[in-house]
Design an enzyme around this catalytic site. Structure first.
Site, PDB file in Angstrom:
ATOM      1  N   ASN A 206     -41.677 -30.973  -6.114  1.00 17.78           N
ATOM      2  CA  ASN A 206     -41.713 -29.863  -7.055  1.00 17.78           C
ATOM      3  C   ASN A 206     -43.108 -29.759  -7.661  1.00 17.78           C
ATOM      4  OD1 ASN A 206     -41.728 -31.628  -9.551  1.00 17.78           O
ATOM      5  ND2 ASN A 206     -39.765 -32.234  -8.653  1.00 17.78           N
ATOM      6  N   ALA A 270     -39.918 -37.277 -16.094  1.00 20.11           N
ATOM      7  CA  ALA A 270     -40.175 -37.042 -14.666  1.00 20.11           C
ATOM      8  C   ALA A 270     -39.270 -35.949 -14.117  1.00 20.11           C
ATOM      9  CB  ALA A 270     -39.979 -38.335 -13.885  1.00 20.11           C
ATOM     10  N   LYS A 333     -26.210 -30.486 -20.406  1.00 24.81           N
ATOM     11  CA  LYS A 333     -26.827 -31.593 -19.681  1.00 24.81           C
ATOM     12  C   LYS A 333     -26.898 -32.841 -20.551  1.00 24.81           C
ATOM     13  CE  LYS A 333     -31.017 -32.953 -17.179  1.00 24.81           C
ATOM     14  NZ  LYS A 333     -32.317 -32.525 -16.608  1.00 24.81           N
TER      15      LYS A 333
END
Length: 393
Positions: A206, A270, A333
């Protein structure tokens, strides 16, 4: 002993810098004074030198000092750079990166926190140019004290008066104490992308640059924490005082994180690849007309696994990169992963690789929207919240 590099700018308020020196010295702080050319029109170097107990620096290139690159040594050998008073001219030169004298060169070269105490005529302070310059400096993480409202030497009344030496001293001491707020704490930070190989030359990944994670590691280290940075492949220098573990894949990152436990806190910035190739090709996949069929396997969920680990850190902070309904997805989340805090940002707005970020901090107590600011300013704000967590717990 804490060290302050005091830059005295030009203006009638320069005389108050003498009281600031006296108060800082009374707190046991070492003060190294620097004067601009205009500052010497208002106070004498001898007065400043007598109170500081250090020689006044006012020349950029000194033959007796430059064999050691004296101005660079001055910029780095300090815990805080305090500009008092900061005139409109000095603020403008600082905002636009000029380095035409010792003071502005030091402000460009330093890696220490910078604090400004502005003082000027009310019309100068309110001018759009000055306000734009101040906005630029605040976005870069520069701390600002004042100015206050009141009567001025010119006879006008309004905003622009230098804050009192007592307030400036207290603010400086609060900034200096940051360096110890996480002393004795061990914190792990993850940063950057992961790369999942498809064959010897291709991989899934990504756009993460690692800038936000590296800034957070640096901010935590600056507050005295022992920081371990588990980093995917990025092109960033290692922050001072930080230990780095380099990894490529999500599985490597998980194993590296588990190897660092126990830690007091984990900050997981990350951008871990969700998927990897189920079977890695030992040779480069050739083009044979039709595109190859890739079978993918799910990568380990590092944030969720550390949040439920037997050696779970006292504080687990996750990051969520979202492109739509950011708050809704990020709130869900946080609960799904089991982390304490979650920092959400909208990566559809060119966040990857940029120097600025606007985030929302989501905790069990609610949400906080933070305005767009430099990533190092986001890092400072988050590091202060981490220090506050351990102070209150």
């Amino acid at each position: 002993m804490k060290r302050v590099l005091l830059i005295v700018g030009g203006g009638i308020a320069a005389y108050k810098a003498l009281d600031v020196v006296r108060l800082l010295r009374a707190e046991g702080v070492s003060v190294r004074p620097v004067m601009t050319r205009n500052a010497k029109e208002f106070i004498t170097p001898l007065s400043l030198e007598a109170l500081a107990g250090e020689r006044v620096h006012d020349v950029l290139f000194e033959p007796t000092q430059e064999s050691e690159i004296g101005h660079i040594r001055l910029a780095r050998d300090t815990d805080l750079v305090l500009v008092c008073p900061a005139s409109a001219n000095l603020i403008a030169r600082m905002a636009h990166g000029l380095a035409d004298d010792l003071a502005t060169t030091l402000l460009l070269a330093t890696t220490a926190p910078i604090m400004l105490a502005p003082a000027m005529n009310v019309r100068m302070w309110e001018h759009p140019a000055t306000q734009a310059n101040m906005a630029m400096l605040r976005d870069r993480g520069v701390n600002v004290i004042g100015p206050d409202e009141g009567s001025m030497a010119c006879g006008e009344v309004g905003m622009g008066r230098l804050s009192s030496p007592e307030v400036i001293c207290r603010s400086a001491m609060a900034t200096l104490s940051r360096h110890d707020t996480l002393k004795g704490r061990r914190i792990m930070v993850t940063a950057g992308p992961t790369r999942e190989p498809l064959d010897p030359v291709r991989f899934l990944s990504n756009h993460s640059s690692g800038k936000q994670g590296y800034a957070i590691a640096e901010a935590l280290s600056a507050r005295g924490a022992e920081v371990v940075l588990v980093s995917g492949p990025v092109s960033l220098p290692l922050p001072a005082g930080v230990t780095r573990v380099l990894v490529e894949t999500a599985e490597q990152m998980l194993h590296a994180c588990e190897a660092q436990l126990p830690v007091d806190a984990g900050v997981f910035t990350a951008a871990v690849s969700d998927w990897r190739a189920k079977a890695l090709s030992g040779q480069k996949i050739k083009k044979n007309g039709a595109p190859p069929s890739l079978e993918l396997a799910e990568n380990p969920d590092i944030l969720a696994q550390i949040s439920r680990h037997a050696q779970r850190p006292s504080l687990v902070v996750g990051f969520a990169a979202e492109t739509e309904t950011v708050l809704e997805h990020a709130t869900a989340k946080r609960l799904r992963k089991g982390c304490d805090w979650l920092v959400a940002n909208d990566v559809s707005k060119n966040v990857f690789g940029a120097d600025n970020n606007a985030v929302t901090l989501i905790t069990a107590q609610g949400t906080e929207e933070w305005p767009l600011m430099r990533k190092n300013a986001v890092a400072d704000r988050l590091a202060d919240r981490v220090a506050q967590f351990f102070t209150l717990s």
